[in-house]
Design a protein around this motif. Structure first.
Motif, PDB file in Angstrom:
ATOM      1  N   ALA A  45       0.853   2.886   3.756  1.00  0.00           N
ATOM      2  CA  ALA A  45      -0.238   3.846   3.589  1.00  0.00           C
ATOM      3  C   ALA A  45      -0.144   4.971   4.616  1.00  0.00           C
ATOM      4  O   ALA A  45       0.359   4.788   5.731  1.00  0.00           O
ATOM      5  CB  ALA A  45      -1.586   3.147   3.716  1.00  0.00           C
ATOM      6  N   LYS A  46      -0.666   6.127   4.238  1.00  0.00           N
ATOM      7  CA  LYS A  46      -0.880   7.236   5.166  1.00  0.00           C
ATOM      8  C   LYS A  46      -2.322   7.111   5.658  1.00  0.00           C
ATOM      9  O   LYS A  46      -3.240   6.922   4.852  1.00  0.00           O
ATOM     10  CB  LYS A  46      -0.664   8.572   4.458  1.00  0.00           C
TER      11      LYS A  46
ATOM     12  N   CYS B 231       0.823  -1.216   0.000  1.00  0.00           N
ATOM     13  CA  CYS B 231       0.000   0.000   0.000  1.00  0.00           C
ATOM     14  C   CYS B 231       0.855   1.264   0.000  1.00  0.00           C
ATOM     15  O   CYS B 231       0.389   2.337   0.406  1.00  0.00           O
ATOM     16  CB  CYS B 231      -0.933   0.008   1.206  1.00  0.00           C
ATOM     17  N   GLU B 232       2.072   1.141  -0.465  1.00  0.00           N
ATOM     18  CA  GLU B 232       3.004   2.261  -0.467  1.00  0.00           C
ATOM     19  C   GLU B 232       2.401   3.494  -1.156  1.00  0.00           C
ATOM     20  O   GLU B 232       1.920   3.420  -2.296  1.00  0.00           O
ATOM     21  CB  GLU B 232       4.295   1.869  -1.182  1.00  0.00           C
ATOM     22  N   GLY B 233       2.379   4.621  -0.418  1.00  0.00           N
ATOM     23  CA  GLY B 233       1.909   5.882  -0.970  1.00  0.00           C
ATOM     24  C   GLY B 233       0.402   6.039  -1.005  1.00  0.00           C
ATOM     25  O   GLY B 233      -0.096   7.107  -1.390  1.00  0.00           O
ATOM     26  N   ARG B 234      -0.357   5.033  -0.584  1.00  0.00           N
ATOM     27  CA  ARG B 234      -1.822   5.142  -0.610  1.00  0.00           C
ATOM     28  C   ARG B 234      -2.309   5.885   0.625  1.00  0.00           C
ATOM     29  O   ARG B 234      -1.651   5.918   1.664  1.00  0.00           O
ATOM     30  CB  ARG B 234      -2.453   3.769  -0.736  1.00  0.00           C
ATOM     31  N   ILE B 235      -3.471   6.511   0.479  1.00  0.00           N
ATOM     32  CA  ILE B 235      -4.045   7.332   1.542  1.00  0.00           C
ATOM     33  C   ILE B 235      -5.353   6.683   1.967  1.00  0.00           C
ATOM     34  O   ILE B 235      -6.246   6.455   1.147  1.00  0.00           O
ATOM     35  CB  ILE B 235      -4.285   8.768   1.049  1.00  0.00           C
TER      36      ILE B 235
ATOM     37  N   GLU C 122       2.930   7.660   8.686  1.00  0.00           N
ATOM     38  CA  GLU C 122       2.227   8.942   8.730  1.00  0.00           C
ATOM     39  C   GLU C 122       0.758   8.699   9.044  1.00  0.00           C
ATOM     40  O   GLU C 122       0.098   7.858   8.410  1.00  0.00           O
ATOM     41  CB  GLU C 122       2.349   9.669   7.397  1.00  0.00           C
ATOM     42  N   ALA C 123       0.242   9.439  10.018  1.00  0.00           N
ATOM     43  CA  ALA C 123      -1.154   9.271  10.420  1.00  0.00           C
ATOM     44  C   ALA C 123      -1.648  10.540  11.091  1.00  0.00           C
ATOM     45  O   ALA C 123      -0.860  11.338  11.615  1.00  0.00           O
ATOM     46  CB  ALA C 123      -1.302   8.083  11.363  1.00  0.00           C
TER      47      ALA C 123
END
Length: 301
Positions: free
Chosen positions: A32-33, A5-9, A66-67
């Motif tokens: 993911a973020k 999920c790299e780079g997914r939001i 990141e969250a």
């Protein structure tokens, strides 16, 4: 952090505890973020606290992810809109919505109150619809602007909604509604690059510990099939771009087992080409029932 999920939001509702927490953590591990939503209520939907969502955000940041926390009531239409906008404003877009928030107020039907019915239907069914509606509107606008995203909606149904569960009539009705909503959303939103699937998870959480206390004890050693972390890999895969060929499905996850549910299907039929006489209907219905499979047993029977 890198992964599928790299780079997914992503937004995960009800992510302060239980399954939602594990979903959010796994999505972050996979790159993911994450917008970590939780109202911080009790298992019966009482009270509120910012603590659970902030705790998960801190865990994600501690692992290098990141969250951001969100305390929205997911069944409030405006709160749900603002939650979607928070993802866009904070991280620059939205790719994944995991609808997970919910609580229980179990009763036998003859004892259920109107307030209990309204509260459970609201958090589960409207609490799926409102975020889904605003996320879908965002993705439609993106598609119309030539920026179609590989978007994913992951809903949370239940075996109670698919097979029924004694003393959970309200919860079962809500979860069955979510399964139906999933089918319609998958059919409507595919044109905008959105897939829509649902989970039917079985795990040890605040919502299940009372109902399954005897069968959900942690093992002294070996694989803990009821650990909620076991459901998160399915969520992470459904959130990834790799899952783009799967939509409109309800997938059961329990321990190391995955099962694709097949739901309502047309069975045998009898067509006499004219209006039925009421006296003849009984024999016809019994023949059709005899020609089909036995129904799944209701949980608790």
């Amino acid at each position: 952090m890198t992964g599928i999920c790299e780079g997914r939001i992503a937004i995960v509702t009800g992510a302060g505890r239980g399954l939602g927490r594990e979903h959010a953590l796994e999505l972050a591990r996979q790159g993911a973020k994450v917008v970590v939503n939780d109202l911080g209520t009790s298992g019966a939907g009482e009270g509120a606290s910012e603590g659970p969502a902030h705790d998960v955000v801190e865990e994600i940041r501690a692992m290098g992810g990141e969250a951001v926390a969100n305390g929205a009531d997911v069944a409030d239409f405006e709160d749900a809109r603002a939650m979607v906008q928070q993802a866009v404003d904070t991280f620059g877009g939205l790719d994944v919505l995991v609808n997970n928030a919910g609580f229980l107020r179990d009763r036998m039907l003859v004892n259920a109150t109107e307030d209990e019915w309204d509260a459970v239907i609201r958090v589960h069914l409207k609490g799926h619809f409102a975020p889904l509606r605003h996320a879908a509107a965002y993705w439609r606008d993106e598609a119309k602007a030539g920026r179609t995203r590989q978007a994913r909606i992951i809903n949370t149904s239940s075996g109670a909604g698919l097979q029924g569960s004694i003393a959970q009539g309200t919860y079962s009705a809500a979860k069955a509604g979510i399964a139906g909503l999933t089918l319609v959303a998958a059919a409507e939103l595919g044109r905008y690059g959105v897939t829509v699937n649902a989970l039917a998870p079985a795990a040890r959480t605040r919502m299940t510990e009372a109902a399954f206390a005897e069968t959900m004890a942690k093992p002294e050693d070996g694989f803990d099939a009821m650990d909620p972390t076991n459901v998160a890999p399915l969520v992470a895969w459904l959130a990834s771009e790799d899952s783009g060929d799967v939509t409109g499905r309800v997938i059961e996850s329990e321990g190391g087992k995955l099962c694709v549910e097949h739901g309502w299907r047309h069975g045998e039929s009898i067509d006499i080409g004219r209006r039925w006489d009421p006296a003849d209907v009984g024999d016809a219905v019994r023949k059709l029932i005899a020609a089909g499979p036995e129904p799944e047993p209701v949980y608790g029977t």
